[in-house]
Design an enzyme around this catalytic site. Structure first.
Site, mmCIF file in Angstrom:
data_model
loop_
_atom_site.group_PDB
_atom_site.id
_atom_site.type_symbol
_atom_site.label_atom_id
_atom_site.label_comp_id
_atom_site.label_asym_id
_atom_site.label_seq_id
_atom_site.Cartn_x
_atom_site.Cartn_y
_atom_site.Cartn_z
ATOM 1 N N GLY A 102 0.806 -1.216 0.000
ATOM 2 C CA GLY A 102 0.000 0.000 0.000
ATOM 3 C C GLY A 102 0.838 1.263 0.000
ATOM 4 O O GLY A 102 0.495 2.259 -0.656
ATOM 5 N N SER A 149 -3.462 -3.268 -0.476
ATOM 6 C CA SER A 149 -2.312 -3.936 0.127
ATOM 7 C C SER A 149 -2.660 -5.375 0.471
ATOM 8 O O SER A 149 -3.706 -5.638 1.080
ATOM 9 C CB SER A 149 -1.905 -3.179 1.399
ATOM 10 O OG SER A 149 -0.996 -3.949 2.150
ATOM 11 N N HIS A 182 -1.283 -7.622 2.634
ATOM 12 C CA HIS A 182 -1.245 -8.185 3.994
ATOM 13 C C HIS A 182 -2.383 -7.722 4.887
ATOM 14 O O HIS A 182 -2.500 -8.154 6.033
ATOM 15 C CB HIS A 182 0.119 -7.937 4.654
ATOM 16 C CG HIS A 182 0.381 -6.539 5.106
ATOM 17 N ND1 HIS A 182 0.299 -6.172 6.437
ATOM 18 C CD2 HIS A 182 0.740 -5.434 4.435
ATOM 19 C CE1 HIS A 182 0.605 -4.885 6.544
ATOM 20 N NE2 HIS A 182 0.882 -4.412 5.346
ATOM 21 N N THR A 226 11.779 -7.106 -11.769
ATOM 22 C CA THR A 226 11.219 -8.444 -11.975
ATOM 23 C C THR A 226 10.037 -8.655 -11.038
ATOM 24 O O THR A 226 10.122 -8.349 -9.848
ATOM 25 C CB THR A 226 12.318 -9.506 -11.734
ATOM 26 O OG1 THR A 226 13.398 -9.210 -12.629
ATOM 27 C CG2 THR A 226 11.809 -10.909 -11.999
ATOM 28 N N CYS A 278 4.050 4.726 17.036
ATOM 29 C CA CYS A 278 5.201 4.651 17.925
ATOM 30 C C CYS A 278 6.437 5.000 17.116
ATOM 31 O O CYS A 278 6.795 4.265 16.200
ATOM 32 C CB CYS A 278 5.340 3.227 18.431
ATOM 33 S SG CYS A 278 5.022 3.075 20.163
HETATM 34 N N1 PLP Z 1 -2.760 2.863 3.913
HETATM 35 C C1 PLP Z 1 -3.480 2.474 4.973
HETATM 36 C C2 PLP Z 1 -4.816 3.084 5.228
HETATM 37 C C3 PLP Z 1 -2.972 1.511 5.850
HETATM 38 O O1 PLP Z 1 -3.670 1.142 6.910
HETATM 39 C C4 PLP Z 1 -1.688 0.961 5.568
HETATM 40 C C5 PLP Z 1 -1.077 -0.027 6.486
HETATM 41 O O2 PLP Z 1 -0.737 0.288 7.590
HETATM 42 C C6 PLP Z 1 -0.986 1.396 4.440
HETATM 43 C C7 PLP Z 1 -1.561 2.353 3.639
HETATM 44 C C8 PLP Z 1 0.367 0.866 4.098
HETATM 45 O O3 PLP Z 1 0.283 -0.409 3.487
HETATM 46 P P1 PLP Z 1 1.579 -1.352 3.411
HETATM 47 O O4 PLP Z 1 1.832 -1.828 4.806
HETATM 48 O O5 PLP Z 1 1.159 -2.470 2.492
HETATM 49 O O6 PLP Z 1 2.675 -0.555 2.852
#
Ligand code: PLP
Length: 380
Positions: free
Chosen positions: A70, A198, A200, A236, A327
């Site tokens: 993300g 994202s 995960h 890649t 944090c």
């Molecule tokens: N945007 C939002 C709203 C999120 O909650 C997060 C994750 O903490 C991210 C972006 C970042 O995603 P990634 O951990 O895949 O870089």
């Protein structure tokens, strides 16, 4: 038994995403850009993942740019659109965006791209009329579809329609950080030019994500190299990650309504038990009955508590939650999201965020309720 109620931070790898990941890793021997049989196998896996992901998201497969997650998708959207639009191109966003939007926005501002921040209401939601008004002459509007801390959601399709109605062909591009919305609320991307997702957060492994980018939306790549991903994200490809992402997103989309229903019940239980333990607790973000909210997210302000200390006490008792604050280098910075709601720094430090996941069971919630009742409102 430990209970994980921090799914907005990350989710466990889903059983089917893990199986797909391992199978792809076993099969992969070639580079998808190679023309030999091994390369073609890798290319077929990647093409298939792209097709499945596009179908699950309801977009065209050429609209997908695989990224590392993300954060990279947000950076590519912001720097990409403003970089392509040229010097002086302005950005409109809100102060409650994830730092993966606000930090690139701040850097772009120092590089000659004016930044306009539209304030949010007490629930953390911008007024869409104000966003549209602020967008006059701007190149890009970026408003998150769902807030990771508060669970507030925004109808980004309605925002897209309003921008088109007001500005017609001169409209700015619309980007949404939909990382937290996917699999929790219906994701409507009509009228949205760019959306970040994202892996995960939906049961895929860390390190893979996607930027949905409508064809015709000019982007300047962040990194330069080969021609992968249409030259927008050279390097890649993470084929096994893309395969796992496609499976996880299919699952998240298909299971969304059932998860939402269960999550709402779980969040109601948690909220009732916290209110019993701490009668003057305050719910931050939209009311639980607000339909414009994530069903799985509960953000609380607990008077007389320091979020980080509380997280540690709950952790020791077997419950993983988040302080709702970032944090940084060991010191607890008050959350920029809570500050944007008008809370003082001290109030913003007293936050606690609980977020359930697709695998969260009734038994785990019952156990969490027991831990919260025992731990909250009591001195350490
Ligand atoms: N945007 C939002 C709203 C999120 O909650 C997060 C994750 O903490 C991210 C972006 C970042 O995603 P990634 O951990 O895949 O870089």
């Amino acid at each position: 038994m430990r209970v994980h109620l921090d799914h907005n931070a990350t989710t466990p790898l889903s059983v089917s995403a893990r199986a797909a990941l391992l199978e792809a890793l076993d099969r992969l021997q070639g580079n998808p850009s190679s023309i030999h049989a091994e390369g073609r196998t890798a290319r077929a896996l990647l093409d298939d993942a792209r097709e499945r992901l596009a179908a699950a998201l309801g977009v065209h497969e050429d609209d997908l740019v695989f990224t590392s997650g993300g954060t990279e998708a947000n950076n590519l959207a912001l720097s990409g659109v403003l970089g392509a639009a040229g010097q002086g191109a302005a950005l409109v966003t809100t102060p409650v965006e994830h730092s993966a939007v606000l930090e690139p926005a701040r850097r772009l501002a120092t590089e000659g791209h004016p930044l306009r921040l539209v304030a949010v209401d007490a629930a953390g939601r911008p007024d869409l009329g104000e966003v549209v008004a602020a967008a006059a002459g701007a190149a890009l509007v970026s408003v998150m579809a769902a807030n990771n801390e508060l669970g507030t959601t925004v109808d980004v399709a309605a925002l897209g329609a309003a921008l088109a109605e007001r500005y017609g062909r001169q409209r700015p591009r619309l980007h949404t950080d939909a990382v937290q919305a996917l699999g929790k609320v219906p994701l409507r991307l009509e009228g949205v030019d760019l959306a970040s997702l994202s892996g995960h957060k939906v049961g895929a492994p860390v390190g893979v994500g996607v930027l949905v980018r409508r064809r015709g939306t000019a982007l300047r790549p962040l990194v330069l190299g080969g021609g992968q991903e249409g030259g927008l994200r050279p390097g890649t490809e993470n084929v096994a990650g893309a395969v796992a992402l496609a499976v996880a997103v299919e699952e998240a989309v298909a299971g969304r309504a059932a998860f939402a229903e269960r999550a709402r019940r779980h969040v109601d239980n948690l909220w009732t038990s916290v209110q019993k333990a701490v009668p003057d607790v305050r719910l931050l973000g939209p009311p639980l009955e607000d339909p414009e909210r994530l069903p799985n997210t509960l953000n609380l302000r607990l008077p007389r508590e320091d979020g980080r200390t509380l997280v540690t006490r709950l952790d020791l008792a077997g419950l993983a939650v988040s302080a709702g604050s970032a944090c940084a280098s060991g010191s607890l910075e008050p959350s920029h999201v809570l500050l944007a709601l008008g809370l003082s720094a001290e109030e913003a430090r007293a936050g606690l965020r609980l977020s359930t996941g697709r695998a969260t069971s009734d038994g785990e919630i019952a156990h969490a309720v027991e831990i919260l009742s025992r731990t909250l409102g009591k001195a350490p």
